[in-house]
Design a protein around this motif. Structure first.
Motif, mmCIF file in Angstrom:
data_model
loop_
_atom_site.group_PDB
_atom_site.id
_atom_site.type_symbol
_atom_site.label_atom_id
_atom_site.label_comp_id
_atom_site.label_asym_id
_atom_site.label_seq_id
_atom_site.Cartn_x
_atom_site.Cartn_y
_atom_site.Cartn_z
ATOM 1 N N LEU A 434 0.824 -1.211 0.000
ATOM 2 C CA LEU A 434 0.000 0.000 0.000
ATOM 3 C C LEU A 434 0.857 1.259 0.000
ATOM 4 N N SER A 435 1.917 1.266 0.801
ATOM 5 C CA SER A 435 2.758 2.459 0.858
ATOM 6 C C SER A 435 3.504 2.680 -0.449
ATOM 7 N N THR A 436 3.911 1.601 -1.096
ATOM 8 C CA THR A 436 4.582 1.723 -2.385
ATOM 9 C C THR A 436 3.643 2.302 -3.429
ATOM 10 N N ILE A 437 2.368 1.913 -3.372
ATOM 11 C CA ILE A 437 1.380 2.420 -4.324
ATOM 12 C C ILE A 437 1.259 3.934 -4.227
ATOM 13 N N CYS A 474 -0.545 1.929 -15.335
ATOM 14 C CA CYS A 474 0.761 1.273 -15.430
ATOM 15 C C CYS A 474 1.350 1.033 -14.038
ATOM 16 N N ALA A 475 1.257 2.041 -13.154
ATOM 17 C CA ALA A 475 1.817 1.901 -11.806
ATOM 18 C C ALA A 475 1.100 0.808 -11.023
ATOM 19 N N LEU A 476 -0.223 0.831 -11.055
ATOM 20 C CA LEU A 476 -0.981 -0.178 -10.308
ATOM 21 C C LEU A 476 -0.790 -1.570 -10.898
ATOM 22 N N GLY A 477 -0.816 -1.656 -12.224
ATOM 23 C CA GLY A 477 -0.671 -2.960 -12.861
ATOM 24 C C GLY A 477 0.673 -3.603 -12.586
ATOM 25 N N LEU A 478 1.741 -2.823 -12.731
ATOM 26 C CA LEU A 478 3.078 -3.371 -12.458
ATOM 27 C C LEU A 478 3.259 -3.685 -10.978
ATOM 28 N N GLN A 479 2.641 -2.890 -10.109
ATOM 29 C CA GLN A 479 2.783 -3.151 -8.681
ATOM 30 C C GLN A 479 2.124 -4.466 -8.287
#
Length: 539
Positions: A434-437, A474-479
């Motif tokens: 969650l924090s990385t997101i 892109c950020a959510l998908g790769l995460q």
């Protein structure tokens, strides 16, 4: 503002404190926190005016604004996380602390244009370049995607820390602490607005700086004011003295290439993501003008730099006096290293009344820091919901100031309740995902959109939407397909394995993709507009 992105969150450790010391901690909470919250509420706007609720009348001078911006910028997780990373990873922790300060350099470059074109929310800034409800909706989606996970992590960490300090253990105690802290934050935000936030942030910064100075002074006195002795003892206490002051310890478990890319990605995420978090960027709107906003950020760099320097000293102290193996055994996230260090400096279970005040000071600083940051993030998220969605999309600007302030207060309560429920639900989970997101969304969506909107005249409505939605996807998908989500022991779901993307940080890919999409959308939008036939002019 690095909640568990530096270290995976773990269960709460135990502090070697006696009953009297814990009683002093509780008394300190009541003595400091209750009056501060009362000041926050009483300092709220006297009338239901939008400008007062969102920006406190735009009257903050640079020095006062720097104290407030420091309070907004530094979270309890930053202080605890930086101390933990220095204690466990040495050089890598030092570099992360440096990146925390460098992020303000990015904010300094953006501060003037942001204040000139800002109004209340980031949606107002983007609407000047691309007006319309679709942009407001996109900005609100991105803002909530960055703020809500951050709120969950902050509330979850606050629940663990509070339960630890008061000698309670178990999920029930932590969840009760989350609900109590969340309720206090909702009340402070809904009734205090930005004026209330200014009061609580100034007090928070002063207490945090006093705490860091006091603990660092006691620590250095223990080592006869010799930094060399402290660093040497820290290397021995880390358990890895040969690599403690060398880069690469943070990602040493993977391959050298992967570790290097992860470290670079982490630096990019911290430097670019923290500066563009919605509650940090919108805080500049409280300055009278662009010049004052730039001076505010310059003063903030000095204050944040001093606090980060002190926290690195405390990290060395934790490694030297507690030892990295003991810290990780008590708390795999190492975020309790500062509390463990303070308990040791105060004498542990044999602490006297005078020494116990050191623990009380640290406890109050951590607690008020959590309250202040959660309140500012809640206000930023609520402002996006009330101002961008309700006022400009649903009501299309046809409203009164009183109705918008009422909507903002209701949105504060809704965002707060949602975050509390989610924090209670995920309590005990690994918060690294969650924090990385949060920082990935800020660096991959908001930074490219701000750079294009503020500095490129050819940026179009389509380019803005492609930047925001494309960067977010892109950020959510790769995460989701990264080792932070699954496929590793410290992942959110360690029993799953869908981690085909090898890196823990996604900014190395998602940030260029967002810039590319913004350029591509703008270029194709301009060509389409040029290809359209001109409408005939009627006589």
């Amino acid at each position: 503002m690095l909640p568990q992105i530096l270290l995976a969150a773990g269960g709460p450790g135990t502090l070697d404190l006696d009953t009297d010391t814990r009683s002093w901690v509780l008394v300190g909470f009541l003595t400091f926190i209750v009056p501060i919250l009362l000041i926050c509420v009483l300092n709220g706007p006297e009338r239901d005016r939008v400008n007062d609720f969102y920006t406190a009348g735009r009257g903050l001078r640079p020095v006062q604004g720097a104290l407030v911006l420091t309070g907004v910028y530094l979270s309890a997780a930053t202080v605890l996380g930086t101390t933990g990373t220095v204690a466990v990873f040495g050089f890598d922790g030092l570099f992360i602390a440096l990146c925390t300060v460098l992020s303000l350099g990015v904010l300094l470059l953006l501060s003037g244009p942001l204040r000139e074109r800002g109004s209340y929310t980031l949606g107002d800034t983007f609407a000047l370049r691309a007006p319309g409800p679709s942009v407001r909706i996109a900005v609100a989606v991105v803002t909530l995607s960055a703020c809500v996970p951050y709120l969950i992590v902050q509330l979850s960490g606050a629940g663990r820390t509070t339960a630890m300090l008061l000698g309670m253990s178990g999920p029930g105690a932590e969840q009760t602490a989350i609900v109590m802290i969340g309720a206090l934050v909702v009340c402070a935000t809904a009734f205090g607005g930005m004026r209330g936030m200014i009061a609580i942030q100034v007090i928070k910064t002063v207490i945090l700086l006093a705490m860091a100075v006091a603990v660092a002074a006691v620590l250095l006195h223990r080592f006869h004011w010799s930094p060399d002795s402290l660093i040497e003892a820290a290397g021995r206490g880390s358990g890895r003295p040969e690599g403690y002051l060398r880069p690469g310890l943070r990602f040493a478990a993977g391959s050298p290439v992967q570790g290097t890319l992860d470290f670079i990605g982490l630096m990019i995420t911290v430097v670019l993501g923290v500066a563009c978090m919605p509650h940090v960027a919108t805080q500049l709107n409280t300055a009278p003008d662009a010049a004052a906003a730039r001076r505010t950020v310059r003063h903030t760099i000095a204050i944040v730099g001093a606090i980060c320097l002190l926290t690195t000293v405390l990290g060395f102290g934790a490694a030297a006096l507690i030892g990295a193996p003991k810290i990780l055994a008590a708390d795999p996230g190492a975020t309790s290293s500062l509390l463990m260090l303070t308990a040791d400096l105060a004498g542990g279970s044999s602490a006297q009344t005078g020494e116990a005040w050191l623990v009380v000071l640290v406890s109050c600083a951590v607690f008020i820091t959590t309250l202040a940051v959660v309140a500012s993030v809640t206000l930023a998220a609520a402002g996006s919901v009330a101002h961008d969605l309700v006022t400009n999309v649903v009501r299309r600007g046809r409203t009164t100031e009183g109705r918008e302030v009422a909507a903002a207060r209701i949105a504060s309560a809704l965002v707060g309740v949602l975050s509390i429920c989610l924090a209670v639900w995920v309590q005990g989970w690994n918060m690294g995902f969650l924090s990385t997101i949060s920082l990935a969304v800020a660096s991959s969506c908001l930074l490219p959109a701000l750079v294009y909107s503020l500095f490129w005249r050819g940026f179009t409505h389509r380019g803005l939407l492609w930047t925001l939605y494309g960067g977010l996807g892109c950020a959510l998908g790769l995460q989701v397909v990264s080792p932070v989500f699954s496929g590793s022991p410290m992942a959110l779901f360690p029993e799953w394995d869908i981690a085909w993307f090898p890196l823990q940080t996604v900014a190395l890919v998602s940030l260029p993709v967002a810039f590319l999409l913004g350029w591509l959308g703008s270029v194709t939008g301009q060509r389409r507009a040029a290809a359209l036939p001109e409408k005939p002019v009627r006589a």
